[in-house]
Write an enzyme that holds these catalytic residues in place. Sequence first.
Site, PDB file in Angstrom:
ATOM      1  N   GLY A 115       1.515  -3.246   1.979  1.00 11.41           N
ATOM      2  CA  GLY A 115       2.388  -4.358   1.648  1.00 11.41           C
ATOM      3  C   GLY A 115       1.612  -5.407   0.880  1.00 11.41           C
ATOM      4  N   CYS A 116       2.314  -6.247   0.145  1.00 15.35           N
ATOM      5  CA  CYS A 116       1.619  -7.228  -0.692  1.00 15.35           C
ATOM      6  C   CYS A 116       0.889  -8.279   0.142  1.00 15.35           C
ATOM      7  CB  CYS A 116       2.585  -7.881  -1.667  1.00 15.35           C
ATOM      8  SG  CYS A 116       4.063  -8.609  -0.920  1.00 15.35           S
ATOM      9  N   TYR A 117       1.563  -8.882   1.111  1.00 18.28           N
ATOM     10  CA  TYR A 117       0.926  -9.938   1.897  1.00 18.28           C
ATOM     11  C   TYR A 117      -0.297  -9.475   2.685  1.00 18.28           C
ATOM     12  CZ  TYR A 117       4.926 -13.139   1.136  1.00 18.28           C
ATOM     13  OH  TYR A 117       5.877 -13.965   0.593  1.00 18.28           O
ATOM     14  N   TYR A 287      -3.512 -13.184  -6.012  1.00 20.27           N
ATOM     15  CA  TYR A 287      -3.308 -11.897  -6.681  1.00 20.27           C
ATOM     16  C   TYR A 287      -1.839 -11.756  -7.064  1.00 20.27           C
ATOM     17  CZ  TYR A 287      -2.353 -10.659  -1.728  1.00 20.27           C
ATOM     18  OH  TYR A 287      -1.911 -10.633  -0.427  1.00 20.27           O
TER      19      TYR A 287
END
Length: 316
Positions: A115-117, A287
């Site tokens: 996941g991104c987080y 990011y």
Amino acid sequence: MVAKVFIDGEAGTTGLQIRERLGRRRDIELLTVPSELRKDLGARAERLNAADVAILCLPDDAARESVSLIENATTRVIDASSAHRTAPDWDYGFPEMTPEQADRIAASRRVSNPGCYPQGVIACVRPLIEAGLLPADFPVTVNAISGYSGGGRQLIETYEADGAQNPAFLPYALGFRHKHLPEMTRYSGVSSTPIFVPAVGNYAQGMVTMVPLRLEGLERAASGEEIHACLTERYASMKGSFVDVAPFVHADRVPELDPETFNGTNRMRLHVFASQDRAQAVLVAVYDNLGKGASGAAVQNLNLMLGVDAAESLAA
């Protein structure tokens, strides 16, 4: 040798970006399904079983269905959904998580794209726990903001339709059940679930995750210089890493903390801010939620699995 790659769910945000990144590659043949057959199980099954690597850009249930359609022992899978991120027989697709993780991904048949987080949190916290600068039972809190593209098609359409009328900053997941929490907890090395407060910003893409640390209760509080040195050594010594650490500075504001700083790249940059007299610190990761946080990560994992340069097709 040309590798056959099938992007199952290529019409979504992540799928489209992966296809764009891979479209000019001569070492890859992209298998496709006609638009009218994208929901046809037979057509999808045929491509899944013909692929050397299948990249799943689907909702969780559909991703599980795609895996069940694979009947051979040769098709390797990168799953960009959250369906398999804590599954014991899947390798977690954050190559910079440990010095050995890139090799694990390279040899794996089943890779779950992160996941991104969680990636920013893992990158900041795990090295400190492994170095003994933070105990595993440290109460971690995470504050974060992402562009609206991280919310999927419906949120994207809402924000793009309403424009300036959208809130500039909208916290969510206030029921403490965000789907990224299981992987954030497991792979950051903490022994209890962090308090996680994400927010959507009124911009398309890019993200910042922040981990504030109250160190005064520890038997020995690490200094900002020690924390910075630990993170710097970790990522500077890691071959092919897209994670780096900004110089340690004392500043009230840093322009580079703009969440859009690394849009369009696979770069992640960590920052350390600290007050020795207060025994407090803040760890920050910047990011692109669609780059290192999604499609860039998938392409990096694909490159590792194919045995090519990890930076192929990726802007650093």
